[in-house]
Design an enzyme around this catalytic site. Structure first.
Site, short mmCIF file in Angstrom:
data_model
loop_
_atom_site.label_atom_id
_atom_site.label_comp_id
_atom_site.label_asym_id
_atom_site.label_seq_id
_atom_site.Cartn_x
_atom_site.Cartn_y
_atom_site.Cartn_z
N LEU A 1 0.87 -1.18 0.00
CA LEU A 1 0.00 0.00 0.00
C LEU A 1 0.90 1.23 0.00
O LEU A 1 1.44 1.61 1.03
CB LEU A 1 -0.91 0.02 1.23
CG LEU A 1 -1.71 -1.25 1.56
CD1 LEU A 1 -2.64 -1.03 2.76
CD2 LEU A 1 -2.51 -1.72 0.35
N LEU B 1 3.57 3.63 -2.98
CA LEU B 1 4.80 3.47 -3.77
C LEU B 1 5.51 4.83 -3.88
O LEU B 1 5.91 5.27 -4.94
CB LEU B 1 4.46 2.90 -5.16
CG LEU B 1 5.62 2.47 -6.05
CD1 LEU B 1 6.47 1.39 -5.40
CD2 LEU B 1 5.10 1.98 -7.40
N VAL C 1 9.15 5.58 0.61
CA VAL C 1 9.46 4.32 1.33
C VAL C 1 9.06 3.11 0.49
O VAL C 1 9.81 2.14 0.37
CB VAL C 1 8.75 4.30 2.71
CG1 VAL C 1 9.12 3.03 3.46
CG2 VAL C 1 9.13 5.52 3.54
N GLY C 2 7.88 3.18 -0.14
CA GLY C 2 7.42 2.05 -0.96
C GLY C 2 8.42 1.70 -2.06
O GLY C 2 8.69 0.52 -2.32
N LYS D 1 3.80 5.87 11.92
CA LYS D 1 3.84 6.21 13.36
C LYS D 1 2.60 6.96 13.80
O LYS D 1 2.17 6.84 14.95
CB LYS D 1 5.09 7.00 13.73
CG LYS D 1 5.33 8.23 12.91
CD LYS D 1 6.32 7.95 11.83
CE LYS D 1 6.38 9.04 10.82
NZ LYS D 1 7.59 9.02 10.03
N GLU E 1 8.59 -1.65 13.04
CA GLU E 1 9.95 -1.17 13.35
C GLU E 1 10.27 0.15 12.64
O GLU E 1 10.90 1.04 13.21
CB GLU E 1 10.97 -2.24 12.92
CG GLU E 1 12.41 -1.90 13.21
CD GLU E 1 12.70 -1.78 14.70
OE1 GLU E 1 12.69 -2.79 15.39
OE2 GLU E 1 12.92 -0.64 15.17
N ILE F 1 17.14 2.41 12.17
CA ILE F 1 17.72 1.92 13.43
C ILE F 1 16.76 0.89 14.04
O ILE F 1 15.60 1.21 14.27
CB ILE F 1 17.91 3.06 14.46
CG1 ILE F 1 18.67 4.23 13.84
CG2 ILE F 1 18.61 2.55 15.71
CD1 ILE F 1 18.76 5.45 14.76
N GLY G 1 13.31 13.67 0.61
CA GLY G 1 12.38 12.59 1.03
C GLY G 1 12.39 12.34 2.52
O GLY G 1 11.90 11.32 2.99
N LYS H 1 6.63 9.23 17.86
CA LYS H 1 7.68 8.22 18.04
C LYS H 1 8.00 8.03 19.52
O LYS H 1 8.23 6.91 19.97
CB LYS H 1 8.92 8.63 17.25
CG LYS H 1 8.68 8.58 15.75
CD LYS H 1 9.78 9.29 14.99
CE LYS H 1 9.56 9.19 13.49
NZ LYS H 1 10.43 10.09 12.72
#
Ligand code: NAP
Ligand code: HSE
EC number: 1.1.1.3
Length: 431
Positions: free
Chosen positions: A9, A11, A14-15, A105, A129, A136, A187, A205
């Site tokens: 879900l 792109l 991150v996708g 998050k 994660e 990290i 980004g 976070k």
């Protein structure tokens, strides 16, 4: 050998990284999980948009149902962002026995407990994660690596965008707006960067970190938040002069049964290990009663670092599938929430004020601090260009938040004070 099918879900930044890692690390993934991994469908908003990564056009869809209802899809990777709509989508996926990996998050800080409960009731994994500190592996370290210890303090630079901005402003004298635009281009920033600069992203976070680290359900509203918008060039320069570096710091501390969690621009003593964490890098300092001090450092935002955390979660889900133990790893919070009150939260403070340059002003100011039993660690007084005005910059010894706030209110009422320009929490550098 049947491949594991993924529904992706999103792109975007991150996708695209997730697709690249799944393609480029296929051998390693095969070795760890014993079967190939394929991205079967990808949800986007605009099918015709030019992409960072080459994806077969036939995989793209604008229909979330097409993915969630596909019986061949075993695992959903959610990297589209969003809150209520995304929650409903993931609840539906979990109820259809699909495992979920997310970087979201916003979602985990607000609806994490409902989603985790649903996952567990449906024998599904829900791993997140990538939602804290990008590349990290801090959540796994808290939950697994430090499982035997009692964590009492976590302090983190957990937002890459603001760390990038403060680093460039401080080291290169760059203008705030220019560096924010650069962080967006690279980004690092959220689609709405106000969440970064106003501290909300870091607060989400810290809510996730403190819930896991203290095994106590900490809600987003429990985190006191102040962002970096009002940090000025003068604050950075005076900080430097006094031996401090400005960072947006998340602090979670536990004393006895009570905790405090906040995110705020903080002046760190230059010798503090977090003061050397620059650009988009993140770091989380964790103190455990048995282990002592530990620090986790790495890229906190960006395509491939974040995707690394996601694909590692994916491997975790697939290993659990092989062992038949999905949905068994989530542990509900052990302790009832107890928050510290302002009279129980202690820190040193930096204060910059503009005063009338006349006899007795400094005595008036010190008497306000003395009434609250707060003394000074460092003081600078400089004449200003404006006639008959001076600037006073000081760092206090430790004071309760309650005392410091009362001091600020009393200073505002003093006729000799023209303006309180700024105040910040100070960490490190002695008592
Ligand atoms: P992004 O670049 O804006 O990408 C979002 C993607 O989701 C786009 O492909 C977009 O489609 C798609 N999308 C968004 N809303 C959609 C909807 N309603 N229906 C269908 N598709 C939708 O965002 P990102 O930076 O990759 O971040 C994704 C998530 O990861 C967010 O939750 C973010 O907080 C989190 N995260 C980001 C980073 C980072 O460094 N960027 C790090 C950690 C976590 P189109 O491409 O067609 O517009
Ligand atoms: N916008 C976020 C940041 C992305 O700058 O840290 C990583 O969560």
């Amino acid at each position: 050998m049947k491949a594991i099918s993924i529904g992706l879900l999103g792109l975007g930044t991150v996708g695209s990284g997730v697709v690249k890692i799944i393609e480029n690390h296929q051998d390693k993934l095969m070795h760890q999980i014993g079967c190939p991994v394929q991205v079967k469908k990808v949800l986007v908003q605009n099918i015709h948009k030019e992409r960072e990564v080459a994806v077969n056009q036939s995989l793209l869809t604008t229909s979330a149902e097409e993915i969630i209802d596909d019986p061949d899809i075993d695992i959903i990777i959610e990297v589209m962002g969003g809150l209520e709509g995304t929650k409903e989508l993931l609840l539906k996926a979990l109820k259809q026995k699909k495992h979920v990996v997310t970087a979201n998050k916003d979602l985990m800080a607000v609806h994490g407990s409902e989603l985790l409960t649903t996952a567990s009731l449906n024998s599904c994994d829900l791993f997140y994660e990538a939602s804290v500190a990008g590349g990290i592996p801090i959540l796994r370290s808290l939950v697994d690596g430090l499982a035997s210890d009692r964590i009492t303090k976590m302090m983190g630079i957990v937002n890459g965008t603001t760390n990038y901005i403060l680093t460039k402003m401080s080291k290169q004298g760059s203008a705030y707006d220019d560096v924010l635009a650069e962080a967006q281009r690279l980004g690092y920033a959220e689609s709405d960067p106000t969440a970064d600069v106003d501290g909300l992203d870091a607060a989400r976070k810290m809510a996730i970190l403190s819930t896991l680290g203290f095994s106590m359900k900490i809600d987003l509203d429990d985190v006191k938040v102040k962002g970096i918008r009002s940090v000025s060039e003068d604050d950075l320069q005076y900080g430097k002069q006094l031996g401090y570096t400005m960072k947006l710091i998340g602090i979670a501390q536990r004393e006895g049964e009570k905790v405090e969690v906040s995110v705020q621009p903080t002046l760190l003593a230059d010798a503090h290990p977090l003061a050397a964490v620059n650009d988009e890098y993140n770091a989380v300092y964790v103190y455990g009663e048995a282990v002592g001090e530990t620090m986790f450092y790495g890229p906190g935002a960006g395509s491939l670092p974040t995707a690394t955390a996601i694909v590692s979660d994916l491997v975790g889900v697939m290993k659990n599938m092989r062992l038949g133990v999905n949905g068994k790893s989530a542990i509900s919070p052990q302790y009832e929430k107890k928050l510290k009150q302002p009279e129980e939260i202690y820190s040193k403070y930096f204060l910059r004020i503009h005063v009338k340059d006349e006899v007795g002003v400094f005595a008036n100011i010190t008497s306000v601090f003395a009434e609250h039993g707060v003394s000074f660690e460092k003081i600078l007084q400089l004449p200003l260009k404006e006639a008959e005005e001076a600037e006073i910059v000081l760092v206090t010894h430790r004071s309760s938040l309650e005392d410091f706030e009362q001091i600020l209110n009393k200073l505002r009422d003093l006729s000799a004070i023209n303006e309180i320009k700024s105040s910040y929490r100070v960490e490190g550098g002695g008592r």
